[in-house]
Design an enzyme around this catalytic site. Structure first.
Site, short mmCIF file in Angstrom:
data_model
loop_
_atom_site.label_atom_id
_atom_site.label_comp_id
_atom_site.label_asym_id
_atom_site.label_seq_id
_atom_site.Cartn_x
_atom_site.Cartn_y
_atom_site.Cartn_z
N GLU A 170 0.81 -1.24 0.00
CA GLU A 170 0.00 0.00 0.00
C GLU A 170 0.84 1.28 0.00
O GLU A 170 0.63 2.18 0.81
CB GLU A 170 -0.96 -0.01 1.20
CG GLU A 170 -1.91 -1.19 1.18
CD GLU A 170 -2.75 -1.34 2.45
OE1 GLU A 170 -2.79 -0.40 3.26
OE2 GLU A 170 -3.35 -2.42 2.62
N ASN A 216 2.11 -5.23 -3.08
CA ASN A 216 0.71 -5.57 -2.75
C ASN A 216 -0.10 -4.29 -2.49
O ASN A 216 0.36 -3.39 -1.78
CB ASN A 216 0.75 -6.41 -1.45
CG ASN A 216 -0.57 -7.09 -1.13
OD1 ASN A 216 -1.17 -7.72 -2.00
ND2 ASN A 216 -1.02 -6.97 0.12
N HIS A 258 -10.28 -6.14 -1.80
CA HIS A 258 -11.29 -5.78 -0.79
C HIS A 258 -12.39 -5.00 -1.51
O HIS A 258 -12.21 -3.84 -1.88
CB HIS A 258 -10.67 -4.88 0.29
CG HIS A 258 -9.68 -5.58 1.16
ND1 HIS A 258 -10.04 -6.59 2.03
CD2 HIS A 258 -8.35 -5.43 1.31
CE1 HIS A 258 -8.97 -7.02 2.68
NE2 HIS A 258 -7.92 -6.35 2.25
N GLU A 289 -6.14 -10.69 -0.67
CA GLU A 289 -6.91 -10.37 0.55
C GLU A 289 -8.40 -10.25 0.22
O GLU A 289 -9.08 -9.32 0.69
CB GLU A 289 -6.43 -9.05 1.18
CG GLU A 289 -4.95 -8.98 1.45
CD GLU A 289 -4.51 -7.72 2.17
OE1 GLU A 289 -5.36 -6.97 2.67
OE2 GLU A 289 -3.29 -7.48 2.22
N ASP A 291 -12.22 -10.07 0.05
CA ASP A 291 -13.49 -10.15 0.77
C ASP A 291 -14.43 -9.12 0.16
O ASP A 291 -13.99 -8.18 -0.50
CB ASP A 291 -13.36 -10.00 2.29
CG ASP A 291 -12.65 -8.74 2.76
OD1 ASP A 291 -12.48 -7.79 1.95
OD2 ASP A 291 -12.26 -8.70 3.93
O1 G3I Z 1 -3.67 -7.10 19.31
C1 G3I Z 1 -4.52 -6.07 19.87
C2 G3I Z 1 -5.09 -6.54 21.15
O2 G3I Z 1 -4.07 -6.72 22.08
C3 G3I Z 1 -6.12 -5.49 21.63
O3 G3I Z 1 -6.76 -5.95 22.76
C4 G3I Z 1 -7.15 -5.23 20.54
C5 G3I Z 1 -8.13 -4.12 20.93
O4 G3I Z 1 -8.63 -3.44 19.78
O5 G3I Z 1 -6.50 -4.82 19.38
C6 G3I Z 1 -5.62 -5.79 18.87
O6 G3I Z 1 -5.04 -5.31 17.73
C7 G3I Z 1 -5.87 -5.29 16.58
C8 G3I Z 1 -5.20 -6.17 15.52
O7 G3I Z 1 -5.93 -6.07 14.31
C9 G3I Z 1 -5.15 -7.63 15.94
O8 G3I Z 1 -6.43 -8.13 16.10
C10 G3I Z 1 -5.96 -3.86 16.09
O9 G3I Z 1 -6.70 -3.08 17.02
C11 G3I Z 1 -6.64 -3.82 14.74
O10 G3I Z 1 -6.57 -2.50 14.21
C12 G3I Z 1 -5.93 -4.76 13.78
O11 G3I Z 1 -6.61 -4.70 12.55
C13 G3I Z 1 -5.97 -5.31 11.45
C14 G3I Z 1 -5.70 -4.26 10.38
O12 G3I Z 1 -5.09 -4.88 9.25
C15 G3I Z 1 -4.81 -3.15 10.86
O13 G3I Z 1 -4.67 -2.19 9.85
C16 G3I Z 1 -6.86 -6.39 10.90
O14 G3I Z 1 -7.01 -7.45 11.85
C17 G3I Z 1 -6.27 -6.94 9.58
O15 G3I Z 1 -7.22 -7.77 8.97
C18 G3I Z 1 -5.96 -5.79 8.66
O16 G3I Z 1 -5.35 -6.33 7.50
C19 G3I Z 1 -5.04 -5.40 6.45
C20 G3I Z 1 -3.83 -5.95 5.71
O17 G3I Z 1 -2.76 -6.20 6.62
C21 G3I Z 1 -3.38 -5.00 4.60
N1 G3I Z 1 -4.49 -4.69 3.71
C22 G3I Z 1 -5.69 -4.25 4.35
C23 G3I Z 1 -6.17 -5.22 5.42
C24 G3I Z 1 -7.47 -4.80 6.03
O18 G3I Z 1 -7.34 -3.59 6.71
#
Ligand code: G3I
Length: 397
Positions: A170, A216, A258, A289, A291
Protein backbone atom coordinates in the site's frame (compact mmCIF):
# COMPACT_ATOMS: atom_id res chain seq x y z
CA UNK A 1 6.38 -71.67 11.37
CA UNK A 2 6.88 -70.06 7.97
CA UNK A 3 3.93 -72.03 6.63
CA UNK A 4 1.77 -70.90 9.53
CA UNK A 5 2.70 -67.22 8.90
CA UNK A 6 1.94 -67.61 5.18
CA UNK A 7 -1.40 -69.16 5.99
CA UNK A 8 -2.22 -66.37 8.43
CA UNK A 9 -1.39 -63.77 5.78
CA UNK A 10 -3.56 -65.65 3.33
CA UNK A 11 -6.45 -65.65 5.75
CA UNK A 12 -6.14 -61.88 6.20
CA UNK A 13 -6.12 -61.44 2.41
CA UNK A 14 -9.21 -63.59 2.01
CA UNK A 15 -10.94 -61.78 4.85
CA UNK A 16 -10.08 -58.38 3.35
CA UNK A 17 -11.29 -59.44 -0.09
CA UNK A 18 -14.48 -60.65 1.54
CA UNK A 19 -15.03 -57.28 3.15
CA UNK A 20 -14.39 -55.46 -0.14
CA UNK A 21 -16.70 -57.80 -2.02
CA UNK A 22 -19.30 -57.22 0.62
CA UNK A 23 -19.48 -53.49 -0.19
CA UNK A 24 -22.62 -53.00 -2.25
CA UNK A 25 -21.95 -51.61 -5.73
CA UNK A 26 -24.15 -48.60 -5.01
CA UNK A 27 -21.78 -47.50 -2.20
CA UNK A 28 -18.82 -47.17 -4.61
CA UNK A 29 -19.77 -43.69 -5.67
CA UNK A 30 -18.34 -41.98 -8.73
CA UNK A 31 -16.00 -39.01 -8.28
CA UNK A 32 -18.04 -36.07 -7.05
CA UNK A 33 -16.24 -32.75 -7.57
CA UNK A 34 -18.73 -30.89 -5.41
CA UNK A 35 -17.54 -32.91 -2.43
CA UNK A 36 -13.94 -31.75 -2.91
CA UNK A 37 -12.33 -28.92 -0.98
CA UNK A 38 -11.37 -25.58 -2.52
CA UNK A 39 -7.70 -26.56 -2.20
CA UNK A 40 -8.21 -29.84 -4.05
CA UNK A 41 -10.18 -28.18 -6.81
CA UNK A 42 -7.61 -25.39 -7.15
CA UNK A 43 -4.91 -27.98 -7.64
CA UNK A 44 -6.49 -28.99 -10.97
CA UNK A 45 -5.28 -25.65 -12.28
CA UNK A 46 -2.12 -25.42 -10.19
CA UNK A 47 -3.90 -22.59 -8.37
CA UNK A 48 -3.34 -22.17 -4.63
CA UNK A 49 -6.42 -21.17 -2.67
CA UNK A 50 -5.63 -19.40 0.57
CA UNK A 51 -6.87 -17.62 3.64
CA UNK A 52 -5.58 -15.09 6.12
CA UNK A 53 -5.27 -16.74 9.51
CA UNK A 54 -6.21 -15.10 12.80
CA UNK A 55 -3.86 -16.79 15.27
CA UNK A 56 -6.14 -16.11 18.25
CA UNK A 57 -8.95 -18.00 16.54
CA UNK A 58 -6.61 -20.78 15.42
CA UNK A 59 -5.54 -21.32 19.04
CA UNK A 60 -8.98 -21.04 20.57
CA UNK A 61 -9.94 -24.43 22.05
CA UNK A 62 -13.59 -23.54 21.59
CA UNK A 63 -13.16 -23.12 17.81
CA UNK A 64 -12.32 -26.54 16.33
CA UNK A 65 -14.15 -25.71 13.08
CA UNK A 66 -11.84 -22.76 12.49
CA UNK A 67 -8.80 -25.05 12.59
CA UNK A 68 -10.46 -27.75 10.49
CA UNK A 69 -11.50 -25.37 7.74
CA UNK A 70 -8.06 -23.73 7.61
CA UNK A 71 -6.51 -27.19 7.28
CA UNK A 72 -8.97 -28.77 4.88
CA UNK A 73 -10.02 -26.02 2.49
CA UNK A 74 -6.85 -24.02 1.86
CA UNK A 75 -3.44 -24.71 0.31
CA UNK A 76 -1.78 -21.42 1.28
CA UNK A 77 -2.04 -19.27 4.39
CA UNK A 78 -1.19 -15.67 5.28
CA UNK A 79 -0.71 -14.29 8.79
CA UNK A 80 -3.47 -11.74 9.21
CA UNK A 81 -1.40 -9.80 11.77
CA UNK A 82 1.43 -11.72 13.42
CA UNK A 83 4.13 -11.06 10.81
CA UNK A 84 3.61 -7.32 10.98
CA UNK A 85 6.37 -5.20 12.50
CA UNK A 86 4.46 -4.21 15.68
CA UNK A 87 3.88 -7.91 16.43
CA UNK A 88 7.41 -9.09 15.64
CA UNK A 89 9.41 -6.34 17.34
CA UNK A 90 7.24 -4.66 20.00
CA UNK A 91 10.37 -3.54 21.85
CA UNK A 92 13.36 -2.27 19.93
CA UNK A 93 15.87 -5.06 19.37
CA UNK A 94 13.70 -7.78 20.90
CA UNK A 95 11.88 -9.98 18.43
CA UNK A 96 8.96 -12.18 19.41
CA UNK A 97 8.75 -14.88 16.78
CA UNK A 98 6.37 -17.18 18.62
CA UNK A 99 3.10 -16.57 16.77
CA UNK A 100 4.70 -16.21 13.33
CA UNK A 101 6.76 -19.37 13.84
CA UNK A 102 3.63 -21.18 14.90
CA UNK A 103 1.83 -20.18 11.72
CA UNK A 104 4.73 -21.41 9.59
CA UNK A 105 4.86 -24.70 11.52
CA UNK A 106 1.09 -25.19 11.21
CA UNK A 107 1.29 -24.59 7.47
CA UNK A 108 4.07 -27.13 7.16
CA UNK A 109 2.01 -29.74 9.03
CA UNK A 110 -0.97 -29.00 6.80
CA UNK A 111 1.06 -29.16 3.58
CA UNK A 112 0.39 -25.48 2.86
CA UNK A 113 2.46 -22.70 1.37
CA UNK A 114 2.91 -19.43 3.24
CA UNK A 115 2.44 -15.90 1.92
CA UNK A 116 4.58 -13.60 4.05
CA UNK A 117 2.74 -10.43 5.06
CA UNK A 118 4.32 -7.91 5.38
CA UNK A 119 7.86 -6.47 5.33
CA UNK A 120 7.21 -2.75 4.69
CA UNK A 121 3.95 -0.99 5.47
CA UNK A 122 3.11 2.36 7.02
CA UNK A 123 0.53 0.80 9.33
CA UNK A 124 0.94 -1.44 12.41
CA UNK A 125 4.45 -0.16 13.04
CA UNK A 126 5.87 -0.46 16.57
CA UNK A 127 5.41 2.55 18.82
CA UNK A 128 9.12 2.82 19.58
CA UNK A 129 9.72 3.42 15.87
CA UNK A 130 6.99 5.97 15.19
CA UNK A 131 7.65 7.77 18.50
CA UNK A 132 11.40 7.86 17.80
CA UNK A 133 10.82 9.45 14.41
CA UNK A 134 8.25 11.88 15.80
CA UNK A 135 10.50 13.11 18.63
CA UNK A 136 13.56 13.32 16.38
CA UNK A 137 15.60 10.69 18.25
CA UNK A 138 15.58 8.58 15.04
CA UNK A 139 16.70 10.61 12.01
CA UNK A 140 16.09 9.58 8.40
CA UNK A 141 19.54 8.04 7.95
CA UNK A 142 19.04 5.83 10.98
CA UNK A 143 15.47 5.06 9.88
CA UNK A 144 16.74 3.71 6.57
CA UNK A 145 19.21 1.42 8.30
CA UNK A 146 16.50 0.26 10.77
CA UNK A 147 14.29 -0.66 7.81
CA UNK A 148 17.12 -2.53 6.11
CA UNK A 149 17.85 -4.39 9.34
CA UNK A 150 14.20 -5.32 9.81
CA UNK A 151 13.76 -6.68 6.29
CA UNK A 152 17.02 -8.60 6.53
CA UNK A 153 16.20 -10.09 9.93
CA UNK A 154 12.67 -11.21 9.07
CA UNK A 155 13.33 -12.44 5.53
CA UNK A 156 16.43 -14.33 6.72
CA UNK A 157 14.61 -16.04 9.56
CA UNK A 158 12.02 -17.44 7.17
CA UNK A 159 14.38 -18.02 4.23
CA UNK A 160 13.14 -20.99 2.22
CA UNK A 161 9.84 -21.13 4.13
CA UNK A 162 7.94 -18.31 2.44
CA UNK A 163 6.46 -18.78 -1.01
CA UNK A 164 5.50 -15.16 -1.69
CA UNK A 165 6.52 -12.13 0.39
CA UNK A 166 4.48 -8.96 0.38
CA UNK A 167 7.63 -6.84 0.42
CA UNK A 168 5.95 -3.44 0.11
CA UNK A 169 2.30 -2.88 0.93
CA UNK A 170 0.00 0.00 0.00
CA UNK A 171 2.66 2.53 -0.99
CA UNK A 172 0.35 4.41 -3.39
CA UNK A 173 -2.40 6.87 -2.52
CA UNK A 174 -6.01 6.85 -3.68
CA UNK A 175 -7.54 9.48 -5.94
CA UNK A 176 -9.50 10.89 -2.98
CA UNK A 177 -6.36 11.48 -0.90
CA UNK A 178 -4.62 14.85 -0.64
CA UNK A 179 -3.16 15.94 -2.99
CA UNK A 180 -5.77 14.48 -5.29
CA UNK A 181 -3.24 13.37 -7.91
CA UNK A 182 -1.83 9.93 -7.17
CA UNK A 183 1.39 9.90 -5.22
CA UNK A 184 3.60 7.82 -2.96
CA UNK A 185 1.99 7.99 0.45
CA UNK A 186 2.65 7.19 4.06
CA UNK A 187 5.37 7.08 6.69
CA UNK A 188 8.12 5.54 4.52
CA UNK A 189 7.70 7.78 1.49
CA UNK A 190 7.52 10.82 3.77
CA UNK A 191 10.79 10.05 5.48
CA UNK A 192 12.82 8.12 2.91
CA UNK A 193 11.30 9.22 -0.42
CA UNK A 194 9.95 6.74 -2.99
CA UNK A 195 13.39 5.11 -3.42
CA UNK A 196 12.65 2.93 -0.38
CA UNK A 197 10.48 0.68 -2.58
CA UNK A 198 13.41 -0.47 -4.75
CA UNK A 199 15.67 -0.73 -1.70
CA UNK A 200 13.17 -2.95 0.08
CA UNK A 201 13.02 -5.43 -2.81
CA UNK A 202 16.81 -5.55 -3.08
CA UNK A 203 17.24 -6.13 0.65
CA UNK A 204 14.53 -8.80 0.67
CA UNK A 205 16.17 -10.61 -2.25
CA UNK A 206 19.58 -10.51 -0.57
CA UNK A 207 18.05 -12.16 2.52
CA UNK A 208 15.90 -14.74 0.73
CA UNK A 209 16.91 -15.88 -2.76
CA UNK A 210 13.92 -18.21 -3.21
CA UNK A 211 10.79 -16.31 -2.20
CA UNK A 212 8.69 -14.61 -4.85
CA UNK A 213 8.72 -10.89 -4.05
CA UNK A 214 5.43 -9.01 -4.41
CA UNK A 215 4.18 -5.45 -4.37
CA UNK A 216 0.71 -5.57 -2.75
CA UNK A 217 -2.10 -3.00 -2.85
CA UNK A 218 -5.88 -2.44 -2.91
CA UNK A 219 -8.04 -0.79 -5.57
CA UNK A 220 -5.87 -2.15 -8.36
CA UNK A 221 -8.25 -4.86 -9.56
CA UNK A 222 -8.82 -3.16 -12.92
CA UNK A 223 -7.61 -0.28 -15.08
CA UNK A 224 -9.73 2.64 -16.12
CA UNK A 225 -11.05 4.77 -13.30
CA UNK A 226 -12.00 7.39 -15.92
CA UNK A 227 -9.27 9.98 -15.48
CA UNK A 228 -5.95 8.39 -16.53
CA UNK A 229 -4.08 10.76 -14.18
CA UNK A 230 -6.03 9.28 -11.29
CA UNK A 231 -5.89 5.63 -12.29
CA UNK A 232 -4.24 3.86 -9.35
CA UNK A 233 -3.78 0.63 -11.31
CA UNK A 234 -1.96 2.58 -14.02
CA UNK A 235 0.24 4.25 -11.40
CA UNK A 236 1.17 0.85 -9.94
CA UNK A 237 1.72 -0.57 -13.44
CA UNK A 238 4.10 2.29 -14.31
CA UNK A 239 5.84 1.92 -10.96
CA UNK A 240 6.54 -1.83 -11.32
CA UNK A 241 7.52 -1.37 -14.96
CA UNK A 242 10.05 1.21 -13.79
CA UNK A 243 11.35 -1.11 -11.08
CA UNK A 244 11.84 -3.91 -13.64
CA UNK A 245 13.62 -1.54 -16.03
CA UNK A 246 16.06 -0.73 -13.24
CA UNK A 247 16.72 -4.42 -12.53
CA UNK A 248 14.88 -4.45 -9.18
CA UNK A 249 14.06 -8.03 -8.17
CA UNK A 250 10.26 -7.87 -8.11
CA UNK A 251 8.34 -11.02 -9.10
CA UNK A 252 4.73 -10.10 -8.74
CA UNK A 253 1.86 -7.77 -7.99
CA UNK A 254 -0.68 -8.69 -5.33
CA UNK A 255 -4.15 -7.31 -5.85
CA UNK A 256 -5.87 -7.33 -2.47
CA UNK A 257 -9.46 -7.52 -3.65
CA UNK A 258 -11.29 -5.78 -0.79
CA UNK A 259 -14.61 -5.01 -2.45
CA UNK A 260 -18.04 -3.87 -1.29
CA UNK A 261 -21.44 -4.69 -2.74
CA UNK A 262 -22.44 -1.01 -2.49
CA UNK A 263 -19.85 -0.05 -5.11
CA UNK A 264 -19.82 -0.52 -8.86
CA UNK A 265 -16.83 -2.90 -8.90
CA UNK A 266 -15.84 -4.76 -12.06
CA UNK A 267 -16.68 -7.47 -14.54
CA UNK A 268 -14.49 -10.48 -15.24
CA UNK A 269 -13.13 -9.12 -18.51
CA UNK A 270 -11.89 -5.89 -16.90
CA UNK A 271 -10.12 -7.79 -14.13
CA UNK A 272 -8.65 -10.39 -16.50
CA UNK A 273 -7.36 -7.55 -18.68
CA UNK A 274 -5.49 -6.05 -15.71
CA UNK A 275 -3.95 -9.42 -14.80
CA UNK A 276 -2.91 -10.00 -18.43
CA UNK A 277 -1.25 -6.60 -18.59
CA UNK A 278 0.81 -7.21 -15.46
CA UNK A 279 1.68 -10.65 -16.85
CA UNK A 280 2.80 -8.89 -20.03
CA UNK A 281 5.54 -7.23 -17.98
CA UNK A 282 6.77 -10.70 -16.99
CA UNK A 283 5.22 -10.51 -13.51
CA UNK A 284 3.14 -13.00 -11.58
CA UNK A 285 -0.05 -11.85 -9.91
CA UNK A 286 -2.19 -13.03 -7.03
CA UNK A 287 -5.38 -12.06 -5.29
CA UNK A 288 -4.14 -11.62 -1.77
CA UNK A 289 -6.91 -10.37 0.55
CA UNK A 290 -10.29 -10.97 -1.07
CA UNK A 291 -13.49 -10.15 0.77
CA UNK A 292 -16.71 -8.46 -0.32
CA UNK A 293 -18.48 -6.55 2.40
CA UNK A 294 -22.00 -5.16 2.57
CA UNK A 295 -23.88 -2.51 4.48
CA UNK A 296 -25.62 -4.01 7.51
CA UNK A 297 -28.80 -1.99 7.21
CA UNK A 298 -31.48 -2.13 9.89
CA UNK A 299 -33.30 -4.65 7.69
CA UNK A 300 -30.24 -6.88 7.39
CA UNK A 301 -29.70 -6.75 11.13
CA UNK A 302 -33.35 -7.60 11.74
CA UNK A 303 -32.97 -10.69 9.53
CA UNK A 304 -35.05 -9.41 6.61
CA UNK A 305 -34.32 -11.87 3.80
CA UNK A 306 -35.35 -9.33 1.13
CA UNK A 307 -32.38 -7.22 2.25
CA UNK A 308 -29.99 -10.06 3.03
CA UNK A 309 -30.37 -12.15 -0.13
CA UNK A 310 -29.37 -9.52 -2.68
CA UNK A 311 -26.27 -8.75 -0.63
CA UNK A 312 -25.23 -12.39 -0.37
CA UNK A 313 -25.72 -12.78 -4.10
CA UNK A 314 -23.83 -9.61 -4.96
CA UNK A 315 -20.99 -10.66 -2.69
CA UNK A 316 -20.83 -14.08 -4.35
CA UNK A 317 -20.84 -12.45 -7.79
CA UNK A 318 -17.78 -10.37 -6.88
CA UNK A 319 -15.87 -13.38 -5.56
CA UNK A 320 -16.74 -15.04 -8.85
CA UNK A 321 -15.45 -12.15 -10.96
CA UNK A 322 -12.07 -12.09 -9.23
CA UNK A 323 -11.62 -15.86 -9.18
CA UNK A 324 -12.69 -16.37 -12.79
CA UNK A 325 -10.29 -13.63 -13.92
CA UNK A 326 -7.48 -15.21 -11.91
CA UNK A 327 -8.20 -18.61 -13.49
CA UNK A 328 -8.03 -17.02 -16.92
CA UNK A 329 -4.44 -15.79 -16.39
CA UNK A 330 -1.85 -18.56 -15.94
CA UNK A 331 0.47 -16.17 -14.10
CA UNK A 332 -2.17 -15.62 -11.40
CA UNK A 333 -0.71 -17.98 -8.83
CA UNK A 334 -3.01 -17.82 -5.83
CA UNK A 335 -6.38 -16.63 -4.62
CA UNK A 336 -6.43 -15.76 -0.92
CA UNK A 337 -9.48 -14.68 1.07
CA UNK A 338 -8.95 -12.26 3.98
CA UNK A 339 -10.48 -14.52 6.59
CA UNK A 340 -13.05 -17.13 5.62
CA UNK A 341 -15.78 -16.68 8.24
CA UNK A 342 -17.89 -13.70 9.30
CA UNK A 343 -17.16 -14.83 12.86
CA UNK A 344 -13.57 -13.59 12.54
CA UNK A 345 -13.52 -10.85 9.95
CA UNK A 346 -11.77 -7.48 10.26
CA UNK A 347 -14.70 -5.75 8.52
CA UNK A 348 -17.23 -5.12 11.34
CA UNK A 349 -14.49 -3.80 13.64
CA UNK A 350 -13.27 -1.34 11.01
CA UNK A 351 -16.46 -0.24 9.27
CA UNK A 352 -18.92 0.52 12.02
CA UNK A 353 -20.41 3.82 10.92
CA UNK A 354 -22.48 2.79 9.05
CA UNK A 355 -21.99 -0.85 10.02
CA UNK A 356 -20.70 -3.30 7.41
CA UNK A 357 -20.12 -7.04 7.39
CA UNK A 358 -21.12 -10.30 5.63
CA UNK A 359 -17.78 -10.08 3.80
CA UNK A 360 -16.54 -13.67 3.80
CA UNK A 361 -17.44 -17.05 2.31
CA UNK A 362 -18.72 -18.75 5.50
CA UNK A 363 -21.26 -17.29 7.90
CA UNK A 364 -20.70 -16.80 11.62
CA UNK A 365 -21.66 -20.43 12.29
CA UNK A 366 -19.19 -21.78 9.74
CA UNK A 367 -21.91 -22.55 7.20
CA UNK A 368 -20.68 -22.06 3.62
CA UNK A 369 -22.41 -19.15 1.91
CA UNK A 370 -23.37 -18.65 -1.73
CA UNK A 371 -19.90 -17.19 -2.32
CA UNK A 372 -18.24 -20.45 -1.27
CA UNK A 373 -20.42 -22.48 -3.66
CA UNK A 374 -19.72 -20.07 -6.49
CA UNK A 375 -15.98 -20.38 -5.93
CA UNK A 376 -16.29 -24.14 -6.03
CA UNK A 377 -18.26 -24.04 -9.25
CA UNK A 378 -15.67 -21.72 -10.79
CA UNK A 379 -12.91 -24.17 -9.95
CA UNK A 380 -14.88 -27.17 -11.18
CA UNK A 381 -16.26 -25.88 -14.46
CA UNK A 382 -13.03 -24.41 -15.81
CA UNK A 383 -10.34 -25.87 -18.03
CA UNK A 384 -8.51 -25.54 -21.34
CA UNK A 385 -8.28 -23.73 -23.63
CA UNK A 386 -9.05 -20.56 -21.65
CA UNK A 387 -8.06 -21.82 -18.21
CA UNK A 388 -4.64 -23.44 -18.16
CA UNK A 389 -2.18 -24.68 -15.57
CA UNK A 390 -0.35 -21.92 -13.70
CA UNK A 391 3.02 -20.84 -15.09
CA UNK A 392 5.65 -21.47 -12.42
CA UNK A 393 7.98 -18.49 -12.18
CA UNK A 394 11.64 -18.37 -11.16
CA UNK A 395 12.46 -15.73 -8.53
CA UNK A 396 14.03 -12.74 -10.25
CA UNK A 397 17.62 -11.92 -9.24
O1 G3I B 1 -3.67 -7.10 19.31
C1 G3I B 1 -4.52 -6.07 19.87
C2 G3I B 1 -5.09 -6.54 21.15
O2 G3I B 1 -4.07 -6.72 22.08
C3 G3I B 1 -6.12 -5.49 21.63
O3 G3I B 1 -6.76 -5.95 22.76
C4 G3I B 1 -7.15 -5.23 20.54
C5 G3I B 1 -8.13 -4.12 20.93
O4 G3I B 1 -8.63 -3.44 19.78
O5 G3I B 1 -6.50 -4.82 19.38
C6 G3I B 1 -5.62 -5.79 18.87
O6 G3I B 1 -5.04 -5.31 17.73
C7 G3I B 1 -5.87 -5.29 16.58
C8 G3I B 1 -5.20 -6.17 15.52
O7 G3I B 1 -5.93 -6.07 14.31
C9 G3I B 1 -5.15 -7.63 15.94
O8 G3I B 1 -6.43 -8.13 16.10
C10 G3I B 1 -5.96 -3.86 16.09
O9 G3I B 1 -6.70 -3.08 17.02
C11 G3I B 1 -6.64 -3.82 14.74
O10 G3I B 1 -6.57 -2.50 14.21
C12 G3I B 1 -5.93 -4.76 13.78
O11 G3I B 1 -6.61 -4.70 12.55
C13 G3I B 1 -5.97 -5.31 11.45
C14 G3I B 1 -5.70 -4.26 10.38
O12 G3I B 1 -5.09 -4.88 9.25
C15 G3I B 1 -4.81 -3.15 10.86
O13 G3I B 1 -4.67 -2.19 9.85
C16 G3I B 1 -6.86 -6.39 10.90
O14 G3I B 1 -7.01 -7.45 11.85
C17 G3I B 1 -6.27 -6.94 9.58
O15 G3I B 1 -7.22 -7.77 8.97
C18 G3I B 1 -5.96 -5.79 8.66
O16 G3I B 1 -5.35 -6.33 7.50
C19 G3I B 1 -5.04 -5.40 6.45
C20 G3I B 1 -3.83 -5.95 5.71
O17 G3I B 1 -2.76 -6.20 6.62
C21 G3I B 1 -3.38 -5.00 4.60
N1 G3I B 1 -4.49 -4.69 3.71
C22 G3I B 1 -5.69 -4.25 4.35
C23 G3I B 1 -6.17 -5.22 5.42
C24 G3I B 1 -7.47 -4.80 6.03
O18 G3I B 1 -7.34 -3.59 6.71
Amino acid sequence: MILRRWMAAGLVAVATAGVLNAVPATAQRPYDPTAQSLRALGQRHGLYVGTAVDMAALNDAAEPRYREIVRDEFSTVTAENVMKWESLEPTRGTYDWSAADELVATARRNGQKVRGHVLVWHSQLPKWLTDGVADGSIDNTELRSILRQHITTVASRYRGKIWQWDVVNEAVSDPWDTPSTLHYKGFWAEHLGPGYVADAFRWARAADPTALLFYNDYNIEAFGSGDPANDKTQFVYDMVKGLLARGVPIDGVGSQGHLGTQYGNYDTLQVADALHRFAGLGLSTAFTEVDVRSRLTDGVQAGDSEEINPRLQASAANFHVLLQACLAEPRCLSFTVWGFTDRHSWVPGTFDDPPQGLATIYDENYQPKRAYQVMKADLIYAGPPYVRMRATPKPRR
